[in-house]
Design a protein around this motif. Structure first.
Motif, mmCIF file in Angstrom:
data_model
loop_
_atom_site.group_PDB
_atom_site.id
_atom_site.type_symbol
_atom_site.label_atom_id
_atom_site.label_comp_id
_atom_site.label_asym_id
_atom_site.label_seq_id
_atom_site.Cartn_x
_atom_site.Cartn_y
_atom_site.Cartn_z
ATOM 1 N N THR A 1 41.165 15.039 22.839
ATOM 2 C CA THR A 1 42.756 15.843 23.375
ATOM 3 C C THR A 1 43.645 16.064 22.470
ATOM 4 O O THR A 1 44.794 16.893 23.225
ATOM 5 C CB THR A 1 42.956 14.593 24.779
ATOM 6 N N LEU B 1 46.722 18.936 22.135
ATOM 7 C CA LEU B 1 47.786 18.963 22.085
ATOM 8 C C LEU B 1 48.928 19.409 21.047
ATOM 9 O O LEU B 1 49.778 19.793 21.006
ATOM 10 C CB LEU B 1 48.422 17.687 23.046
ATOM 11 N N LEU C 1 40.962 14.858 31.158
ATOM 12 C CA LEU C 1 41.792 15.221 30.152
ATOM 13 C C LEU C 1 42.524 16.159 28.829
ATOM 14 O O LEU C 1 43.148 17.064 28.697
ATOM 15 C CB LEU C 1 42.200 13.703 28.963
ATOM 16 N N ALA D 1 44.449 18.649 29.037
ATOM 17 C CA ALA D 1 45.425 19.472 27.490
ATOM 18 C C ALA D 1 44.795 21.220 27.606
ATOM 19 O O ALA D 1 46.125 21.680 26.904
ATOM 20 C CB ALA D 1 45.183 18.727 26.339
#
Length: 267
Positions: A28, A32, A251, A255
């Motif tokens: 994740t 990001l 998650l 992302a």
């Protein structure tokens, strides 16, 4: 034989998470970090990378201080030399750069080269921080148990298990060999030439010992049924919960969706 309760489990996961949850957190964070790059905001990559690396450091420190120190040492040893080399190479040898910041003889330090090095250093920071997070929060036993539960072929798991268990043994054996050589009067820490001269006396017993250790571990794992196919009963249960299972699926998906959306909108 049934699985033992979590009160009697060995230290399989330093942070109390399932190893897949730790891997999900690392993935994740890596996704990001690509958001500024997808939006065309290259100069924003390092600050975002630093913030995400700090988040991983906080997660590592929640487990135990040693995990945080292991993470910090790994990141410093792996990233700092790489970052310095990137700034030297791109800063001095980006010949298309026109904005000269400083010059020394034939070398020119350009703003364009520094910006390129800044972006690359930020991306590598995220990759190294995520890898160090996994190394510092997931033990070898937990990783092997996870691979086994995912039905990875037994031969692959056996090779990985031998490799993971050999590295700590190699460090201990190397320290013991070095101490034994010093006790016999062999100079091992007085300059580069002395170390080069003592290398054969150090590497030969180390290599032989590692081969013997690998053979012993392979035989022990074979006797314990490492290659037996079919269902297995673990001696301990990996820390897991419904909340962890939801988070480790949600998650990375969120992302990845953000990265794809940023890439599409920036076109």
């Amino acid at each position: 034989m049934s699985e033992s309760s979590s009160d009697h489990n060995p230290d399989t996961s330093s942070i109390g998470w399932h190893p897949l949850t730790s891997a999900s957190a690392a993935i994740t964070v890596s996704l990001l970090a690509a958001l500024p790059w997808c939006c065309g905001y290259q100069i924003g990559v390092p600050p975002v990378a630093a913030a995400l690396a700090a988040a991983l450091a906080v997660l590592a420190s929640r487990s135990r201080p040693q995990a945080f120190f292991d993470w910090s040492r790994t990141v410093a040893m792996a990233w700092l030399p790489l970052a310095i080399s990137l700034f030297i190479i791109h800063g001095l040898f980006t010949f298309e750069g026109t904005s000269v910041v400083a010059s020394l003889g034939p070398f020119r330090l350009t703003r364009e080269g520094l910006e390129i090095a800044w972006g690359f250093a930020g991306r590598w920071l995220v990759v190294i921080a995520a890898a160090a997070f996994l190394l510092s929060t997931v033990s070898a036993d937990a990783a092997i148990a996870t691979l086994t539960s995912l039905r990875v072929p037994a031969d692959i798991v056996l090779v990985l298990q031998i490799a993971m268990n050999t590295l700590p043994s190699a460090k201990r054996r190397a320290a013991a060999i070095r101490d034994a050589q010093r006790a016999r009067g062999l100079e091992t820490n007085r300059g580069l030439f002395a170390r080069f001269k003592s290398a054969p006396a150090f590497l030969s017993p180390l290599a032989l010992g590692l081969l013997l250790d690998a053979e012993t571990r392979a035989i022990a794992l074979e006797l314990r049924g490492a290659r037996i196919r079919g269902p297995r009963v673990r001696l301990y249960a990996l820390p897991d919960s419904k909340r962890q299972r939801i988070l480790r699926r949600l998650l990375p998906t969120v992302a990845l969706a953000l990265v794809i959306a940023a890439h599409v909108l920036a076109r």
